[in-house]
Design an enzyme around this catalytic site. Structure first.
Site, PDB file in Angstrom:
ATOM      1  N   HIS A   1       1.562   4.293  -3.093  1.00 26.02           N
ATOM      2  CA  HIS A   1       1.426   5.754  -3.046  1.00 26.02           C
ATOM      3  C   HIS A   1       2.560   6.419  -3.818  1.00 26.02           C
ATOM      4  O   HIS A   1       2.342   7.370  -4.575  1.00 26.02           O
ATOM      5  CB  HIS A   1       1.465   6.237  -1.594  1.00 26.02           C
ATOM      6  CG  HIS A   1       0.153   6.163  -0.880  1.00 26.02           C
ATOM      7  ND1 HIS A   1      -1.005   6.716  -1.383  1.00 26.02           N
ATOM      8  CD2 HIS A   1      -0.183   5.612   0.317  1.00 26.02           C
ATOM      9  CE1 HIS A   1      -2.000   6.511  -0.532  1.00 26.02           C
ATOM     10  NE2 HIS A   1      -1.529   5.838   0.509  1.00 26.02           N
TER      11      HIS A   1
ATOM     12  N   GLU B   1      -6.098   6.768  -1.408  1.00 24.62           N
ATOM     13  CA  GLU B   1      -6.034   5.606  -0.521  1.00 24.62           C
ATOM     14  C   GLU B   1      -6.642   4.375  -1.193  1.00 24.62           C
ATOM     15  O   GLU B   1      -6.084   3.274  -1.125  1.00 24.62           O
ATOM     16  CB  GLU B   1      -6.761   5.908   0.791  1.00 24.62           C
ATOM     17  CG  GLU B   1      -6.094   6.955   1.652  1.00 24.62           C
ATOM     18  CD  GLU B   1      -4.670   6.572   2.041  1.00 24.62           C
ATOM     19  OE1 GLU B   1      -4.439   5.398   2.380  1.00 24.62           O
ATOM     20  OE2 GLU B   1      -3.790   7.450   2.006  1.00 24.62           O
TER      21      GLU B   1
ATOM     22  N   HIS C   1       0.827  -1.211   0.000  1.00 26.60           N
ATOM     23  CA  HIS C   1       0.000   0.000   0.000  1.00 26.60           C
ATOM     24  C   HIS C   1       0.859   1.257   0.000  1.00 26.60           C
ATOM     25  O   HIS C   1       0.615   2.194  -0.778  1.00 26.60           O
ATOM     26  CB  HIS C   1      -0.920  -0.018   1.224  1.00 26.60           C
ATOM     27  CG  HIS C   1      -1.712   1.237   1.402  1.00 26.60           C
ATOM     28  ND1 HIS C   1      -2.947   1.425   0.812  1.00 26.60           N
ATOM     29  CD2 HIS C   1      -1.446   2.383   2.083  1.00 26.60           C
ATOM     30  CE1 HIS C   1      -3.404   2.631   1.123  1.00 26.60           C
ATOM     31  NE2 HIS C   1      -2.505   3.229   1.896  1.00 26.60           N
ATOM     32  N   GLU C   2       1.869   1.299   0.879  1.00 27.40           N
ATOM     33  CA  GLU C   2       2.692   2.504   0.980  1.00 27.40           C
ATOM     34  C   GLU C   2       3.543   2.714  -0.270  1.00 27.40           C
ATOM     35  O   GLU C   2       3.691   3.845  -0.753  1.00 27.40           O
ATOM     36  CB  GLU C   2       3.571   2.429   2.233  1.00 27.40           C
ATOM     37  CG  GLU C   2       2.800   2.355   3.541  1.00 27.40           C
ATOM     38  CD  GLU C   2       1.840   3.514   3.750  1.00 27.40           C
ATOM     39  OE1 GLU C   2       2.084   4.600   3.192  1.00 27.40           O
ATOM     40  OE2 GLU C   2       0.837   3.338   4.460  1.00 27.40           O
TER      41      GLU C   2
END
Length: 277
Positions: free
Chosen positions: A139, A198, A135-136
């Site tokens: 980004h 997100e 997820h990070e």
């Protein structure tokens, strides 16, 4: 300059300052180039490391590096397979574990990653770490930092336009217009913009973790634990920068089968065992 001319000018700037997100194919704002953004990001990362206790040589720190490297390889494989060779050439991957009670992890533009020890109990296992890592990293890969900086600049420009357009009105009316603009641009623009980031990072993240050999089903389980840790304390979704926990869990459950199908294209037909930390 009247308000219509100001809006037109801002619109032209947006159109000519766009980049294409390789993961979604969408045009995104890019007022700040990576040539400028990455060096600043690297300097900030080094400053954070200098101000905190970085853990090295432990089982947990080695795991953070191992998972991060696998996610980076998965990202490169996906990008190369989809015609984006060289996309990561300027990335300087780095993975650090920081001693802190904060339940947090992040990836700065250019591939600088930090995990805080406070998030490890919620991750529970290496697959949970992979869900967070994916997820990070997503980004950064989707240039969300660049887009947020650009949107902030655009919001500021809009505020200037409103101030100029209402300059002949009373101070009370000017303040009223600025307050209305601030509320509208946040609730109607900035917050949904952040929530979409997100959701986008969740989608990209589960694909990356699956290609890296981690079961994407664990992403929803991770967020169930995140929800439990928060004690249900969260603002209404429309006033938040993040989707609600329930929305996120449901979305991740729906994304997992698609991530598995994508991973099969890269020869991944089984996943690493989920062992507790």
């Amino acid at each position: 300059m009247n308000i219509k001319k100001a809006i037109l000018t801002i619109g032209v700037i947006v159109i000519v300052s766009c980049a294409t997100n390789p993961f979604t194919g969408k045009k995104t704002m890019a007022f700040v180039s990576n040539d400028t953004l990455f060096p600043s990001s690297f300097a900030q990362y080094n400053q954070v490391l200098s101000e905190n206790k970085v853990i090295t040589g432990t089982k947990d720190s080695e795991m953070i590096t191992r998972v991060g490297q696998r996610i980076a390889v998965a990202a490169e494989r996906w990008l190369n397979a989809n015609g984006h060779q060289g996309y990561l050439d300027d990335y300087k991957w780095e993975y650090k574990l920081i001693e802190s009670e904060q339940v947090n992890a992040w990836c700065m533009p250019g591939g600088k990653i930090a995990f805080y020890t406070g998030i490890l109990p919620i991750a529970q296992n290496e697959t949970g770490i992979a869900a967070i890592m994916g997820h990070e990293v997503a980004h950064a890969l989707a240039n969300h930092g660049q887009q947020r900086m650009s949107s902030g600049m655009l919001q500021q420009a809009g505020g200037v336009a409103v101030a100029v357009a209402t300059g002949s009105q009373t101070a009370e009316k000017q303040q009223m217009w600025m307050q209305a603009y601030g509320l509208a641009s946040n609730v109607g623009g900035m917050l949904p913009f952040s929530r979409s980031h997100e959701t986008e990072a969740d989608k990209i993240g589960v694909i990356l973790m699956a290609i890296a050999g981690y079961n994407p089903d664990e992403a929803a389980e991770l967020w169930k634990r995140m929800k439990a840790n928060s004690g249900g304390q969260a603002p209404p979704e429309f006033l938040s920068t993040h989707p609600s926990n329930d929305s996120r869990i449901e979305n991740l459950q729906q994304l997992a089968p698609k991530a598995k199908a994508e991973a099969k294209k890269f020869g991944v037909t089984s996943f690493r065992p989920i062992n507790p930390l």
